[in-house]
Design a protein around this motif. Structure first.
Motif, mmCIF file in Angstrom:
data_model
loop_
_atom_site.group_PDB
_atom_site.id
_atom_site.type_symbol
_atom_site.label_atom_id
_atom_site.label_comp_id
_atom_site.label_asym_id
_atom_site.label_seq_id
_atom_site.Cartn_x
_atom_site.Cartn_y
_atom_site.Cartn_z
ATOM 1 N N MET A 87 0.848 -1.263 0.168
ATOM 2 C CA MET A 87 0.085 0.126 -0.081
ATOM 3 C C MET A 87 0.795 1.482 0.044
ATOM 4 N N ILE A 88 1.868 1.024 0.497
ATOM 5 C CA ILE A 88 3.059 2.294 0.423
ATOM 6 C C ILE A 88 4.009 2.263 -0.338
ATOM 7 N N LYS A 89 4.171 3.187 -1.281
ATOM 8 C CA LYS A 89 5.024 2.990 -2.422
ATOM 9 C C LYS A 89 6.411 3.211 -1.851
ATOM 10 N N GLY A 90 7.263 2.416 -2.446
ATOM 11 C CA GLY A 90 8.475 2.448 -2.286
ATOM 12 C C GLY A 90 9.212 1.667 -1.103
ATOM 13 N N ILE A 91 8.093 0.806 -0.565
ATOM 14 C CA ILE A 91 8.726 -0.098 0.568
ATOM 15 C C ILE A 91 8.275 -1.575 0.373
ATOM 16 N N GLY A 92 9.118 -2.587 0.363
ATOM 17 C CA GLY A 92 8.981 -3.875 0.290
ATOM 18 C C GLY A 92 9.164 -4.588 1.434
ATOM 19 N N PRO A 93 8.990 -5.778 1.558
ATOM 20 C CA PRO A 93 9.132 -6.655 2.706
ATOM 21 C C PRO A 93 10.297 -6.490 3.416
ATOM 22 N N SER A 94 11.570 -6.393 2.686
ATOM 23 C CA SER A 94 13.027 -6.298 3.252
ATOM 24 C C SER A 94 12.873 -4.707 3.952
ATOM 25 N N THR A 95 12.424 -3.754 2.936
ATOM 26 C CA THR A 95 12.671 -2.566 3.569
ATOM 27 C C THR A 95 11.802 -2.294 4.630
ATOM 28 N N ALA A 96 10.641 -2.960 4.671
ATOM 29 C CA ALA A 96 9.598 -2.644 5.668
ATOM 30 C C ALA A 96 10.339 -3.237 7.367
ATOM 31 N N LYS A 97 10.901 -4.344 7.116
ATOM 32 C CA LYS A 97 11.800 -5.059 8.281
ATOM 33 C C LYS A 97 12.826 -4.126 8.768
ATOM 34 N N ILE A 111 7.748 8.443 9.620
ATOM 35 C CA ILE A 111 7.356 8.467 8.144
ATOM 36 C C ILE A 111 6.634 9.695 7.761
ATOM 37 N N GLN A 112 5.635 10.166 8.756
ATOM 38 C CA GLN A 112 4.719 11.314 8.359
ATOM 39 C C GLN A 112 5.346 12.532 8.600
ATOM 40 N N ASN A 113 6.059 12.699 10.047
ATOM 41 C CA ASN A 113 6.590 13.967 10.400
ATOM 42 C C ASN A 113 8.248 14.030 10.296
ATOM 43 N N ASN A 114 8.872 13.344 10.054
ATOM 44 C CA ASN A 114 10.316 13.489 9.882
ATOM 45 C C ASN A 114 10.730 12.331 8.735
ATOM 46 N N PRO A 115 10.110 12.544 7.652
ATOM 47 C CA PRO A 115 10.532 11.515 6.672
ATOM 48 C C PRO A 115 12.161 11.503 6.025
ATOM 49 N N LYS A 128 13.312 8.688 -2.537
ATOM 50 C CA LYS A 128 12.518 7.427 -1.913
ATOM 51 C C LYS A 128 11.986 7.815 -0.682
ATOM 52 N N ALA A 129 12.657 8.371 0.126
ATOM 53 C CA ALA A 129 11.978 8.861 1.372
ATOM 54 C C ALA A 129 10.938 9.828 1.252
ATOM 55 N N LYS A 130 11.000 10.815 0.359
ATOM 56 C CA LYS A 130 9.686 11.596 0.198
ATOM 57 C C LYS A 130 8.498 10.725 -0.401
ATOM 58 N N THR A 131 8.946 9.979 -1.374
ATOM 59 C CA THR A 131 7.769 9.030 -2.092
ATOM 60 C C THR A 131 6.964 8.406 -0.814
ATOM 61 N N ILE A 132 7.818 7.647 -0.074
ATOM 62 C CA ILE A 132 7.219 6.690 1.122
ATOM 63 C C ILE A 132 6.409 7.547 2.118
ATOM 64 N N SER A 133 6.602 8.983 2.263
ATOM 65 C CA SER A 133 6.051 9.859 3.231
ATOM 66 C C SER A 133 4.731 10.104 2.563
ATOM 67 N N GLU A 134 4.960 10.688 1.335
ATOM 68 C CA GLU A 134 3.770 10.895 0.634
ATOM 69 C C GLU A 134 2.834 10.240 0.392
ATOM 70 N N SER A 135 3.075 8.862 0.389
ATOM 71 C CA SER A 135 2.258 7.764 -0.104
ATOM 72 C C SER A 135 1.521 7.329 1.388
ATOM 73 N N PHE A 136 2.267 7.405 2.170
ATOM 74 C CA PHE A 136 1.850 7.148 3.676
ATOM 75 C C PHE A 136 0.766 8.081 4.120
ATOM 76 N N VAL A 137 1.012 9.428 3.732
ATOM 77 C CA VAL A 137 -0.069 10.555 4.117
ATOM 78 C C VAL A 137 -1.144 10.120 3.340
ATOM 79 N N ASP A 138 -1.152 9.880 1.950
ATOM 80 C CA ASP A 138 -2.491 9.686 1.319
ATOM 81 C C ASP A 138 -3.118 8.799 1.822
ATOM 82 N N GLN A 139 -2.637 7.777 2.351
ATOM 83 C CA GLN A 139 -3.474 6.625 2.845
ATOM 84 C C GLN A 139 -4.090 7.033 4.156
ATOM 85 N N LEU A 140 -3.513 8.119 4.853
ATOM 86 C CA LEU A 140 -3.927 8.645 6.064
ATOM 87 C C LEU A 140 -5.213 9.672 5.761
ATOM 88 N N ASP A 141 -4.956 10.438 4.598
ATOM 89 C CA ASP A 141 -6.050 11.096 4.074
ATOM 90 C C ASP A 141 -7.261 10.403 3.906
#
Length: 741
Positions: A87-97, A111-115, A128-141
């Motif tokens: 659901m969050i762009k830029g993150i796969g299983p290994s990166t998530a871990k 992720i939201q406040n200090n990407p 990539k950090a910016k992409t992850i944060s924006e995607s996460f915020v979109d989901q929060l929206d």
């Protein structure tokens, strides 16, 4: 409502158009099948849901979601699974871990406040950090928006529509002006928007609210047939609806007029208020009719008569003087109205007019307001007739209010003459669109019965045109020999002249059966429909018999009659799939009717020769039969006239009703071999002569009235027709007088 919390781990079915989803939810104790509408794929989301458990006859126990909120996971393994879900762009299983190992319980906050801190993880750069944060915020929206909507009692179905309309701006749009929902979202009316406005604290005297309320009342008036409302009536209704003073309303009406949202006009000494589309339509229809009627085609009466005589000779018919006059005027004039009751030769005249035009090398288009009316004139004339919508090449929206046509003043119809049958059914908006597409020099012939019920929509178009005396009109009043043997036609004319019909004569096709109570009437109608008439006349009750009632509710209203007829003619069976929506149960084999114009609904015809014909558009009043229901796919198929098969998803079933019984209004433009009609108490506005006349003229071979004679007598004598607020007749008179001067 019951509460359920868990993680969605599998989507069994999802409809991307409306968000309807069947999914598996894992709770702390078990796995539950859930159904509901969601704006996006919620796999791996933690959800708190409110709803109820239902027992599906085929798929077992399900939890039907009525409201929900999406929760962020708190357990670290759940956080990791959420980030790794895709659901969050830029993150796969290994990166998530790696992220969870680095930040633990602070993961979401980082992720939201200090990407920028994500760059501490190997493999994540600034982009990539910016992409992850924006995607996460979109989901929060999305989460925030859905929670906001549901906190204001907006159902998931509407929430999905609203989010698709406004996206990230949803909350700001609604907080600023919730009444925009009524304008932009099909299915959300003023009253629902008003509830939402109240819940978020919008002032009751807000101009947004008053504007929306006034517009709502004018559109409601149009639904009752009015092109405008007198200001005093509009204000009185608005006081009741809005709880606002007359002074504030009068001022707001003026302000809306200055902003061109409304039009104020003095008609017969009274200030009258138009919603702008209806005023524009009335003005345009008047001007175009006068313009078309003023064209001189240079044909002499002798030239037309010569072609008419040849047509009669070649087709072995003999027209009366009035019929010949009708043919002559239709060919000679730019606009001609031909009106008359059943059996007066309208079909013969149409066929002759077409033949004469073709002998003069003129191209003719034939149309009618509804699919059933177009089919009827196609069969009787031997020429293809289209619905007006199809002829004008509709470009659809979700409702009639944003309907447009590809054929218009910029791309007019390619025709020398346009003949419109059943023109009493045309409202002012459709007439305006039709006239826009007729170029100067094209003849227009309007054929119809002015004594039938008027159009369902706004205006009184045919009657206004005739009463204005500004357009050439031919009235047919002679019943021809082939119609004299029909008690139906003779009684229709008796009713229309205020005389009681003659019933129960030997070899008659018109019967009255006396019953005193509504239960007796209802029981006899069911017996006639299911047993007596099919046995006596060797007919298929579902396809050949139509019950017509003046009203929807009550013991002899359409809803109750449909339930009783369905129970006998198409009872529940393990061999028949069914689907219940609200209080209506749809079952394979049921006779159903479309209740709104759906210009986008696709249909196909599988011909015996293997060719597949496709098209779009199922219209208000179209009748068909349910041939397929699939609960898993949430689909239902109806076979309409001409073997058209249309696929409905379950969210569209509010467009269908059972149709063993129908209101008289819904039957306009249709013909049925047999009609049965109850004759009992109903509101006076429904027990009218033109309603009885319209019902009787729907039957081709047999009419059966069931009830009390006094109510038939009341209808015959009650020639009171509710006045419609329209001014087309006055405008036509004024323009005609101006030209004469």
């Amino acid at each position: 409502m019951e509460e359920l919390k868990g993680i969605i781990f599998d989507i069994i079915y999802r409809n991307e158009d409306n968000g309807y989803t069947v999914a598996l939810l894992e709770t702390d104790t078990n796995v539950v099948t859930i159904t509901g509408s969601f704006p996006s794929d919620l796999t791996n989301e933690t959800i708190l849901m409110y709803g109820k458990y239902i027992k599906h006859q085929k798929y077992g126990e399900q939890f039907q979601v009525e409201a929900y909120s999406i929760l962020l996971p708190t357990q670290l393994d759940a956080v990791e699974n959420y980030l790794a879900s895709g659901m969050i762009k830029g993150i796969g299983p290994s990166t998530a871990k790696k992220i969870v190992e680095a930040f633990g319980q602070d993961t979401f906050s980082i992720i939201q406040n200090n990407p920028e801190r994500l760059t501490e993880i190997e493999g994540i750069g600034e982009v990539k950090a910016k992409t992850i944060s924006e995607s996460f915020v979109d989901q929060l929206d999305i989460k925030e928006i859905m929670m906001f909507l549901q906190s204001h009692n907006i159902s998931p179905n509407y929430a999905v529509k609203i989010y698709k309309q406004y996206g990230k701006n949803t909350i700001s749009v609604i907080r600023e002006n919730p009444y925009k929902l009524a304008e932009d979202i099909y299915g959300i009316g003023f009253k629902l928007a008003d509830k939402i406005a109240f819940s978020i604290g919008i002032e009751r005297q807000s101009s947004f609210r008053i504007d929306a309320g006034l517009k709502y009342l004018l559109i409601e008036g149009a639904a009752r047939g009015h092109s405008y409302l007198p200001q005093n009536i509009l204000i009185k209704s608005a006081v009741e609806l809005l709880g606002t003073s007359e002074e504030i309303l009068a001022l707001e009406i003026r302000n809306m007029a200055f902003q061109a949202k409304l039009h104020i006009e003095n008609i017969d000494g009274k200030d009258c208020i138009y919603y702008i589309p209806y005023h524009n339509a009335e003005i345009n229809v008047c001007n175009k009719l006068i313009s078309l009627s003023s064209v001189d085609y240079g044909l002499t009466d002798d030239e037309i008569k010569a072609q008419s005589d040849l047509s009669q000779r070649d087709n072995n018919i003999e027209l009366t003087d009035t019929q010949s006059l009708a043919v002559k005027e239709a060919v000679k004039n730019g606009v001609t109205v031909i009106t008359g009751g059943p059996g007066t030769g309208k079909t013969t005249i149409i066929k002759t007019i077409i033949d004469v035009f073709e002998r003069l090398n003129k191209k003719v288009l034939l149309c009618a307001p509804t699919g059933r009316a177009a089919k009827k004139i196609t069969e009787s004339s031997g020429r293809e007739a289209k619905t007006i919508h199809r002829m004008l090449e509709y470009a659809y929206g979700e409702s009639d209010s944003n309907l447009s046509f590809n054929k218009n003043e910029d791309s007019p119809l390619d025709a020398d003459a346009v003949i419109v049958d059943e023109s009493s059914m045309i409202d002012i908006i459709l007439m305006n669109n039709l006239l826009k597409a007729i170029k100067s020099g094209t003849r227009l012939v309007l054929v119809g019965d002015m004594d039938q019920l008027p159009s369902v929509g706004a205006g009184n178009v045919l009657k206004d045109i005739i009463s204005s005396e500004a357009i050439q009109t031919i009235r047919l009043d002679k019943i021809f020999r082939q119609a004299h043997g029909s008690s139906i036609i003779e009684n229709a004319h008796r009713i229309n002249s205020g005389t009681m019909p003659v019933c129960n004569e030997k070899d008659s096709d018109f019967f009255f059966m006396k019953k005193n109570t509504n239960k007796e009437i209802s029981d006899l109608i069911v017996e006639l429909y299911t047993e007596r008439l099919p046995l006596k006349y060797s007919i298929d009750p579902v396809k050949d018999i139509q019950v017509l009632s003046p009203m929807k509710k009550g013991e002899i209203g359409v809803i109750e009659l449909n339930n009783k007829l369905q129970e006998v003619i198409n009872p529940p069976s393990k061999l028949k799939a069914e689907k219940t929506i609200g209080k209506v149960c749809f079952r394979v084999g049921d006779k159903v009717m479309q209740t709104k114009n759906n210009y986008q609904l696709a249909w196909n015809i599988n011909n015996e020769d293997g060719k597949n014909i496709e098209g779009e558009g199922i219209y208000n009043g179209d009748i068909g039969y349910i041939i397929y229901i699939n609960e898993k796919d949430q689909e239902l198929i109806v076979e309409f006239d001409d073997k058209k098969e249309a696929l409905y998803n379950f969210t569209q079933l509010d467009e269908l009703i059972l149709a063993y019984a129908s209101t008289v209004h819904k039957s306009q433009g249709s013909e049925f071999p047999v009609i049965i009609m109850p004759a009992t108490w109903a509101p006076e506005m429904l027990l009218t002569r033109n309603l009885l006349y319209t019902a009787v003229t729907r039957a081709k071979t047999l009419v059966v009235l069931v009830g009390q004679e006094k109510y038939i007598d009341f209808m015959v004598k009650n020639n009171k027709i509710d006045d419609r607020y329209s001014a087309l007749d006055l405008r036509l008179k004024q323009v005609k007088e101006f030209y004469k001067w």
